[in-house]
Scaffold this active site. Structure first.
Site, PDB file in Angstrom:
ATOM      1  N   GLY A  14     -22.714  18.428 -12.166  1.00  0.00           N
ATOM      2  CA  GLY A  14     -21.498  19.003 -12.601  1.00  0.00           C
ATOM      3  C   GLY A  14     -21.329  20.507 -12.468  1.00  0.00           C
ATOM      4  O   GLY A  14     -20.449  20.748 -11.864  1.00  0.00           O
ATOM      5  N   GLU A  57     -39.030  23.515 -21.319  1.00  0.00           N
ATOM      6  CA  GLU A  57     -40.097  24.386 -22.055  1.00  0.00           C
ATOM      7  C   GLU A  57     -41.372  24.311 -21.657  1.00  0.00           C
ATOM      8  O   GLU A  57     -42.432  25.006 -22.193  1.00  0.00           O
ATOM      9  CB  GLU A  57     -40.172  24.168 -23.681  1.00  0.00           C
ATOM     10  CG  GLU A  57     -40.491  22.648 -23.827  1.00  0.00           C
ATOM     11  CD  GLU A  57     -39.028  21.841 -23.892  1.00  0.00           C
ATOM     12  OE1 GLU A  57     -39.306  20.608 -24.707  1.00  0.00           O
ATOM     13  OE2 GLU A  57     -38.147  22.128 -23.232  1.00  0.00           O
ATOM     14  N   SER A  75     -25.666  23.038 -19.985  1.00  0.00           N
ATOM     15  CA  SER A  75     -25.253  22.222 -21.039  1.00  0.00           C
ATOM     16  C   SER A  75     -26.064  21.537 -21.673  1.00  0.00           C
ATOM     17  O   SER A  75     -26.475  20.191 -21.483  1.00  0.00           O
ATOM     18  CB  SER A  75     -24.143  21.091 -19.998  1.00  0.00           C
ATOM     19  OG  SER A  75     -23.590  20.103 -20.990  1.00  0.00           O
ATOM     20  N   CYS A  78     -26.118  17.511 -26.574  1.00  0.00           N
ATOM     21  CA  CYS A  78     -24.989  17.865 -27.730  1.00  0.00           C
ATOM     22  C   CYS A  78     -25.551  17.043 -29.044  1.00  0.00           C
ATOM     23  O   CYS A  78     -24.699  17.189 -30.026  1.00  0.00           O
ATOM     24  CB  CYS A  78     -23.630  17.240 -27.001  1.00  0.00           C
ATOM     25  SG  CYS A  78     -23.759  15.584 -26.637  1.00  0.00           S
ATOM     26  N   SER A 304     -21.926  14.050 -18.861  1.00  0.00           N
ATOM     27  CA  SER A 304     -21.676  15.089 -17.688  1.00  0.00           C
ATOM     28  C   SER A 304     -20.335  16.031 -18.671  1.00  0.00           C
ATOM     29  O   SER A 304     -20.167  15.917 -19.762  1.00  0.00           O
ATOM     30  CB  SER A 304     -21.248  14.333 -16.574  1.00  0.00           C
ATOM     31  OG  SER A 304     -21.230  15.333 -15.710  1.00  0.00           O
TER      32      SER A 304
END
Length: 321
Positions: A14, A57, A75, A78, A304
């Site tokens: 995206g 990481e 992004s 979430c 996305s």
């Protein structure tokens, strides 16, 4: 200036598509994601992409120094911040990689990226991770601007409010109440075109009658002339409520009559490509490989971002610099 872009949590590309839509000069030198299916889609569309299928990481500071990217697009997961989740914020294991990235940005010193764009769900701005983000970026001398933007503010007939963080010196003109004119809202028919009435799609994507009989009242029904639709999530077509709209394949009735109370009407799910188009993915360039199932496609789209909104922000973040 030709930029070097690092795309973190790259998913199905995206951010990459948003960069291209923004018309900016540069190259995505590295993409990072641990989702096998997402990487398969990303590589299918960007054959020359350098995709790192390992955790962010796990890469050393020296790796990011050598990467020498001046643009970081990201992004992050979430789930630590969603309103229906546990909202554990930085204590959620899924926040670990983003916190690591903040530490990397801090330690890069004068070699840190010039531009950042962070996208996440509404709710991130109330989290402890948000506070740590502002503290880190403030220490690094970034000037921060924050936005909550819904695609329907840009005329797109779909709702997907998201939080965005940009290091800007001033608010973009488009967000100013003095200069901003919202585009006229488009209808689904304008946006999706002739696929809306394709009878083959009705057969293939029809909402089962037994589901309509039980759950239609809680489903969001839209029509050809609707100027909006609900946010499509990764549970679309699997759960009836709160995962996205369904399309009524007829004409919107007059008065108070509602087809949502009559299961004799034909209803179908949006196809994965219709959802992709609402989210700004260019169908002339974006495709799913045949190996990705419909369920997997819905899940990937649900995870996305809206390409149109991100491109809009990138143009004002970077412009012609």
């Amino acid at each position: 200036m030709r930029h070097r872009i690092a795309e973190f949590y790259s998913g199905i590309g995206g951010m990459h598509y948003a960069w291209l839509e923004a018309g900016l000069s540069g190259e995505v030198v590295a993409s990072f994601d641990i989702n096998t299916f997402a990487n398969e889609v990303n590589r299918f569309n960007f054959a020359d992409a350098t995709i790192h299928h390992r955790s962010i990481e796990s890469q050393s500071l020296k790796f990011y120094q050598k990467l020498n990217a001046d643009v970081y697009l990201m992004s992050p997961p979430c789930q630590p911040y969603t309103r229906i989740g546990l909202q554990r914020g930085s204590d959620d294991i899924r926040a670990k990689s983003f916190l690591y990235l903040l530490d990397v940005i801090f330690k890069l010193g004068e070699h840190r990226p010039r531009y950042l764009l962070i996208e996440n769900v509404v709710g991130f701005e109330n989290s402890d991770t948000h506070a740590r983000t502002l503290e880190c970026l403030g220490t690094c001398a970034y000037d921060i601007e924050e936005f909550i933007i819904n695609p329907n503010q840009l005329g797109v007939p779909n709702s997907r409010s998201r939080y965005y963080l940009l290091p800007l010196g001033q608010t973009p003109a488009e967000s100013s109440s003095e200069t901003h004119t919202c585009p006229a809202p488009q209808t689904l028919e304008q946006y999706l075109g002739p696929t809306l009435t394709d009878q083959a799609l009705l057969t293939d994507y029809r909402v089962p009658t037994d589901l309509l009989s039980k759950r239609l009242k809680v489903m969001d029904v839209v029509h050809f002339d609707s100027t909006g639709s609900c946010c499509f999530t990764k549970g679309y077509s699997h759960y009836a409520e709160g995962t996205g709209s369904i399309l009524h394949m007829g004409y919107k009735p007059l008065g108070d009559q509602s087809p949502a109370l009559n299961v004799t009407y034909d209803y179908r799910y949006f196809t994965e490509y219709e959802i992709a188009q609402l989210m700004g993915f260019p169908l002339t360039k974006f495709r799913f490989p045949d190996t990705i199932t419909r369920k997997q496609r819905y899940r990937l789209l649900g995870n996305s971002l809206n390409v149109t909104v991100v491109a809009h922000l990138l143009r004002h973040l970077i412009g012609d610099s």
